[in-house]
Design a protein around this motif. Sequence first.
Motif, mmCIF file in Angstrom:
data_model
loop_
_atom_site.group_PDB
_atom_site.id
_atom_site.type_symbol
_atom_site.label_atom_id
_atom_site.label_comp_id
_atom_site.label_asym_id
_atom_site.label_seq_id
_atom_site.Cartn_x
_atom_site.Cartn_y
_atom_site.Cartn_z
ATOM 1 N N PRO A 233 0.846 -1.196 0.000
ATOM 2 C CA PRO A 233 0.000 0.000 0.000
ATOM 3 C C PRO A 233 0.879 1.243 0.000
ATOM 4 O O PRO A 233 1.900 1.286 0.680
ATOM 5 C CB PRO A 233 -0.781 -0.097 1.307
ATOM 6 C CG PRO A 233 -0.451 -1.413 1.909
ATOM 7 C CD PRO A 233 0.699 -2.004 1.189
ATOM 8 N N LEU B 247 -4.004 6.000 0.127
ATOM 9 C CA LEU B 247 -5.371 5.533 0.247
ATOM 10 C C LEU B 247 -5.844 4.973 -1.082
ATOM 11 O O LEU B 247 -5.799 5.666 -2.101
ATOM 12 C CB LEU B 247 -6.269 6.692 0.695
ATOM 13 C CG LEU B 247 -7.693 6.317 1.050
ATOM 14 C CD1 LEU B 247 -7.711 5.366 2.244
ATOM 15 C CD2 LEU B 247 -8.499 7.555 1.355
ATOM 16 N N GLU B 248 -6.239 3.701 -1.098
ATOM 17 C CA GLU B 248 -6.749 3.020 -2.299
ATOM 18 C C GLU B 248 -5.715 2.885 -3.413
ATOM 19 O O GLU B 248 -6.075 2.683 -4.561
ATOM 20 C CB GLU B 248 -8.003 3.719 -2.840
ATOM 21 C CG GLU B 248 -9.160 3.762 -1.865
ATOM 22 C CD GLU B 248 -9.728 2.392 -1.526
ATOM 23 O OE1 GLU B 248 -9.876 1.554 -2.431
ATOM 24 O OE2 GLU B 248 -10.009 2.156 -0.342
ATOM 25 N N GLU B 249 -4.413 3.039 -3.101
ATOM 26 C CA GLU B 249 -3.374 2.891 -4.120
ATOM 27 C C GLU B 249 -2.310 1.908 -3.652
ATOM 28 O O GLU B 249 -2.097 1.724 -2.463
ATOM 29 C CB GLU B 249 -2.717 4.233 -4.448
ATOM 30 C CG GLU B 249 -3.603 5.145 -5.248
ATOM 31 C CD GLU B 249 -2.871 6.387 -5.720
ATOM 32 O OE1 GLU B 249 -1.711 6.613 -5.318
ATOM 33 O OE2 GLU B 249 -3.466 7.140 -6.501
ATOM 34 N N PRO C 104 -4.140 1.294 -8.798
ATOM 35 C CA PRO C 104 -5.376 1.122 -8.038
ATOM 36 C C PRO C 104 -5.364 -0.188 -7.251
ATOM 37 O O PRO C 104 -4.889 -1.211 -7.734
ATOM 38 C CB PRO C 104 -6.468 1.118 -9.103
ATOM 39 C CG PRO C 104 -5.782 0.901 -10.396
ATOM 40 C CD PRO C 104 -4.347 1.271 -10.225
ATOM 41 N N ASN C 105 -5.860 -0.124 -6.037
ATOM 42 C CA ASN C 105 -5.939 -1.305 -5.180
ATOM 43 C C ASN C 105 -7.008 -2.262 -5.703
ATOM 44 O O ASN C 105 -8.005 -1.851 -6.265
ATOM 45 C CB ASN C 105 -6.280 -0.859 -3.757
ATOM 46 C CG ASN C 105 -6.126 -1.968 -2.755
ATOM 47 O OD1 ASN C 105 -5.422 -2.949 -2.991
ATOM 48 N ND2 ASN C 105 -6.773 -1.820 -1.621
ATOM 49 N N ASN C 106 -6.772 -3.554 -5.536
ATOM 50 C CA ASN C 106 -7.743 -4.603 -5.861
ATOM 51 C C ASN C 106 -8.084 -4.670 -7.343
ATOM 52 O O ASN C 106 -9.217 -4.944 -7.713
ATOM 53 C CB ASN C 106 -9.012 -4.428 -5.018
ATOM 54 C CG ASN C 106 -9.776 -5.734 -4.909
ATOM 55 O OD1 ASN C 106 -9.190 -6.816 -4.974
ATOM 56 N ND2 ASN C 106 -11.081 -5.651 -4.766
ATOM 57 N N GLU C 107 -7.111 -4.403 -8.205
ATOM 58 C CA GLU C 107 -7.305 -4.480 -9.657
ATOM 59 C C GLU C 107 -6.529 -5.670 -10.209
ATOM 60 O O GLU C 107 -5.484 -6.043 -9.695
ATOM 61 C CB GLU C 107 -6.779 -3.218 -10.345
ATOM 62 C CG GLU C 107 -7.682 -2.033 -10.244
ATOM 63 C CD GLU C 107 -8.890 -2.128 -11.159
ATOM 64 O OE1 GLU C 107 -8.811 -2.770 -12.209
ATOM 65 O OE2 GLU C 107 -9.912 -1.547 -10.783
ATOM 66 N N GLN D 107 -7.435 -0.429 -16.214
ATOM 67 C CA GLN D 107 -7.272 1.024 -16.219
ATOM 68 C C GLN D 107 -6.398 1.509 -17.372
ATOM 69 O O GLN D 107 -6.301 2.699 -17.613
ATOM 70 C CB GLN D 107 -6.640 1.490 -14.899
ATOM 71 C CG GLN D 107 -7.410 1.080 -13.681
ATOM 72 C CD GLN D 107 -8.779 1.728 -13.622
ATOM 73 O OE1 GLN D 107 -8.936 2.874 -13.990
ATOM 74 N NE2 GLN D 107 -9.770 0.975 -13.168
#
Length: 176
Positions: free
Chosen positions: A100, A103-105, A145-148, A126
């Motif tokens: 990580p 946030l969210e990355e 991006p997280n969770n991709e 993306q």
Amino acid sequence: MEPDNRDQGEFEPLDSCDERILAVINELHRRDDPVPYDLNERVHFVLELEAALDAKVASVYRPAELTLVRGEAELTVNQGDPASITFDCETVTVMVTPRPSALEEMRLDGWIGPEGTYGVELRSPQGVRRVSTDASGRFVLEGLPNNEMFQLVIRPDEALQRDGLPAVVVTPAVRL
């Protein structure tokens, strides 16, 4: 009293009882084994890659755990960072460690062997991100991006290709 099944064959049209049974089975599948929400995205991703490249495909490498035994005590030793993923084909090994970063990355630290300069392409829904490794085969991709789902396309430089490395190595798609 048993139902009269003599006139029912396997090629008879479905009746209301069949439809109720199929509805129950459908509901069980929907609840217990749903279709992944991003299945279409994954299929398109793979089809685009296969259409665009004729490449060596690396597989995910899962080393066996080493177990040290001394007396009656046992100690299990895992190799490497538990978050790391290693991809391997006959001539190239790629290890990546997602971390990580915001946030969210995510940040993806990577190493490619044998040492040398490589072009690295990260393909995801993306889009495509490109970086080059340093001379030791290290690279970093930030702001992912997280969770991709992502897939790496590795292109060794010309000197490494002359040494026998394939022109393109592709990893399976995995989720960050």
